[in-house]
Design an enzyme around this catalytic site. Structure first.
Site, short mmCIF file in Angstrom:
data_model
loop_
_atom_site.label_atom_id
_atom_site.label_comp_id
_atom_site.label_asym_id
_atom_site.label_seq_id
_atom_site.Cartn_x
_atom_site.Cartn_y
_atom_site.Cartn_z
CG HIS A 191 -2.07 -1.03 0.94
ND1 HIS A 191 -2.07 -2.26 1.52
CD2 HIS A 191 -3.14 -0.99 0.12
CE1 HIS A 191 -3.12 -2.95 1.08
NE2 HIS A 191 -3.78 -2.20 0.24
NE ARG A 298 -6.10 0.98 -2.79
CZ ARG A 298 -5.67 0.90 -4.06
NH1 ARG A 298 -5.53 1.99 -4.79
NH2 ARG A 298 -5.38 -0.26 -4.58
NE ARG A 334 -10.90 -0.45 -0.65
CZ ARG A 334 -9.71 -0.92 -1.00
NH1 ARG A 334 -9.62 -1.89 -1.89
NH2 ARG A 334 -8.62 -0.40 -0.51
CD GLU A 434 -9.97 -7.03 -1.67
OE1 GLU A 434 -8.92 -6.58 -2.15
OE2 GLU A 434 -10.67 -6.39 -0.86
CG ASN A 457 -3.32 -4.81 -6.10
OD1 ASN A 457 -3.01 -5.04 -7.26
ND2 ASN A 457 -3.65 -3.59 -5.68
CG ASP A 458 -5.59 -7.78 -1.01
OD1 ASP A 458 -4.51 -8.08 -0.47
OD2 ASP A 458 -6.18 -6.71 -0.80
NE ARG A 468 -1.23 -5.71 -1.56
CZ ARG A 468 -2.37 -5.03 -1.73
NH1 ARG A 468 -3.52 -5.61 -1.45
NH2 ARG A 468 -2.36 -3.82 -2.19
CB CYS A 505 -10.17 -1.66 -8.88
SG CYS A 505 -10.48 -2.70 -7.45
#
Ligand code: PEP
Ligand code: MG
Length: 574
Positions: A191, A298, A334, A434, A457-458, A468, A505
């Site tokens: 992140h 986010r 989100r 995810e 990503n997740d 990650r 996304c």
């Protein structure tokens, strides 16, 4: 002398600056004794480092401006209080004078002692203040190792070299004018990396040798795309740097011509490009570049800055500004996705979880903190009166979570109506796909969802069981795996069959390497950082969907990563 370092580029951009090395290894300093005759000198050195740390904090306090000034100012005041604590300094003096320890080792011992007191406190907010203690001790330690007479105050023009960087530190660094960051740990999918890209701050991660090769004050040339670092560049490097800067400016200008162009394939399929945003600046950029809307905002980054979580009113104002900023184009906000590597400074996250990535993160944390979640839901619904807005829920793994959010939404709706607040009639609720369980139970979960957004990503992290943020796995942690392609294909097929919009996304959506693959799999809605939007538009305008589908069929037949890599590179260059 000119030296070279190669690591992983995590946020692109070229920078030329002066190294500011942060020695957080204070926590690993081994026992170090000094002779009796060196004691007074060592104490004086330590006091000087305290003075330097104090004047740095004071200088930063004076320079703070803008929206973060208030919150960051509170942090700095707290750090000053810790520095001025007479117990801290007396304890250190004693350790040097009575036990003959070096200033470094005394700092480490004091830090460990105080940290164990903090760890024993029941209140999670107070416990999380341990981080501030570490910052302060780290600052004094860094000051101990700085060249006397060097510019220790401002950080404008500096390249920060550190072991790791927390997302909460990044905004502060850009405010101070830091031009790039190099970390010896970390990954491009963390992140912190996502936030660095959003702040347009060049970042190179996984530079293991950084602390060995870079000294405080070295001139550094940093390329955040390739991960190349030149220490003490020579005249030719500087000429090359200027050339690259000019090229980047030319490329940017060429891309600017696509601002008003349609995002359409050669064979006429229109693709929708949404923006991932973390700030109002991102939203303004997305609007100007003709994004179809914001696909992922986010909200947790609002919570990473202050000592207190923002209340309903503060959140409402922030969300309202975002929604209004897109002037009628949809904005998908989100709900809080704190936890794992996004630990907050306000003490919301569960502390000391044995495995935070599999812990109380995302929707699990929100449901565990009903008061906090209710305030966020109310703020979101209130903002919906100002433009088209959707709500997206992160880390969903079962239907009960979706139902609980729906219930909260309807409860907040009733409350707000009774209080005479305006709310949009229709606010769509979507879920992030995810967690593998969500991808596998789509029919059950999608039943209660208006749209789906795939967080690759997740999803990749959890499908492959690869952290990650772990740089040792950086090259293996890739969507180029047969399992990932299969799951993405199934999700997109499902969405088409049921008429449920599906976007991706994760960072993969913004990487031109994967554009043909994703189009071939059936993706029509991409959500990516606005800085990649024009490049992706250009890519899409150069391809035929039939070619993408052909490439995709071949990729789906590939058995391993090396075949996948070869095919994807061929497909992109053939
Ligand atoms: C993802 O996981 O792909 C995603 C978009 O969410 P985040 O990166 O914030 O976890
Ligand atoms: Mg995610």
């Amino acid at each position: 002398m000119r030296r070279f370092l190669h690591a992983q580029g995590a946020s692109r951009g070229l920078a030329l600056g002066r190294a500011r090395v942060r020695h957080s290894q204070v926590f690993d300093v081994a026992i170090e004794s000094i002779s009796a005759s060196a004691i007074e000198g060592e104490i004086e050195r330590l006091h000087l480092a305290f003075d330097v740390a104090r004047s740095e904090l004071m200088d930063m306090r004076q320079k703070l401006q803008g929206v973060l000034a208030h919150e960051l100012g509170e942090f700095l005041d707290l750090h000053n209080l810790i520095l001025d604590d007479p117990e801290l300094l007396h304890g250190l003096d004693d350790l040097i004078r009575k036990a003959n320890y070096s200033a470094d080792y005394a700092l480490r011992l004091q830090r460990d002692r105080l940290a164990s007191i903090f760890d024993g406190i029941d209140d999670p907010y107070m416990r999380s203040r341990r981080e501030d203690l570490d910052h302060v001790i780290g600052r004094v330690h860094a000051a101990l190792h700085r060249n006397p007479g060097s510019d220790v105050i401002g950080l404008a023009g500096d390249v920060l070299v550190a072991d790791a960087i927390a997302p909460s530190e990044l905004a502060q660094l850009t405010e101070r004018g830091v031009v790039a960051v190099i970390t010896s740990q970390g990954s491009a999918l963390s992140h912190s990396a996502i936030l660095a890209r959003s702040l347009h701050l060049p970042l190179v991660v996984g530079a293991h040798e950084a602390h060995m090769k870079i000294a405080d004050g070295d001139a550094l040339l940093v390329d955040g795309a390739s991960g190349e670092i030149i220490i003490e560049p020579d005249a030719e490097d500087l000429r090359q740097f200027k050339r690259m800067q000019r090229e980047t400016a030319r490329e940017r200008k060429a891309l600017q011509r696509l601002r008003d162009a349609e995002t359409i394939t050669l064979d006429g399929t229109t693709i929708r490009l949404f923006a991932n945003a973390e700030s109002r600046e991102d939203v303004a950029q997305a609007y100007e570049l003709g994004a179809s809307g914001v696909g992922l905002y986010r909200t947790e980054f609002l919570f990473l800055q202050g000592r207190e979580p923002p209340d309903e009113e503060q959140q409402f104002l922030a969300y309202r500004d975002l929604v209004m900023g897109m002037r009628g184009r949809p904005v998908t906000l989100r709900t809080l996705d704190l936890g794992a590597d996004k630990a907050d400074s306000a003490g919301i996250c569960v502390q000391g979880e044995p495995n935070p990535a599999l812990g109380v993160r995302g929707i699990r944390l929100s449901l565990a903190q009903p008061g906090l979640f209710r305030a966020q839901m109310r703020a979101l619904l209130r903002a919906s009166a100002y433009g088209k807005m959707n709500i997206l829920v992160p880390m969903v793994s079962c239907r009960e979570e979706v139902l609980a959010v729906r219930q909260l939404m309807s409860h907040c709706r009733d409350e707000l109506h009774a209080e005479n607040h305006a709310i949009a009639k229709q606010v769509n609720l979507g879920i992030m796909i995810e967690v593998p369980a969500a991808a596998l139970a789509l029919p059950q979960l999608a039943y209660d969802s208006d749209f789906l957004s795939v967080g690759t990503n997740d999803l990749v992290q959890y499908l492959l069981a690869m952290d990650r943020g772990n740089e040792a796995l950086a090259s293996a942690n890739s969507p180029l795996h047969p399992a990932v392609l299969r799951v993405l294909l199934d999700i997109l097929k499902f969405g088409r069959k049921r008429g449920i919009p599906v976007a991706i996304c994760g960072e993969m959506a913004g990487d031109p390497l994967f554009t043909r693959l994703l189009l071939g799999l059936g993706l029509r809605e991409f959500s990516l950082h606005p800085s990649n939007l024009l490049e992706l538009r250009r890519r899409i305008r150069e391809v035929n969907l039939v070619d993408c589908q052909r490439l995709c069929r071949r990729l789906l037949r590939a058995r391993d990563r090396s075949q996948l890599e070869a095919l994807i590179h061929q497909g992109n260059h053939g």
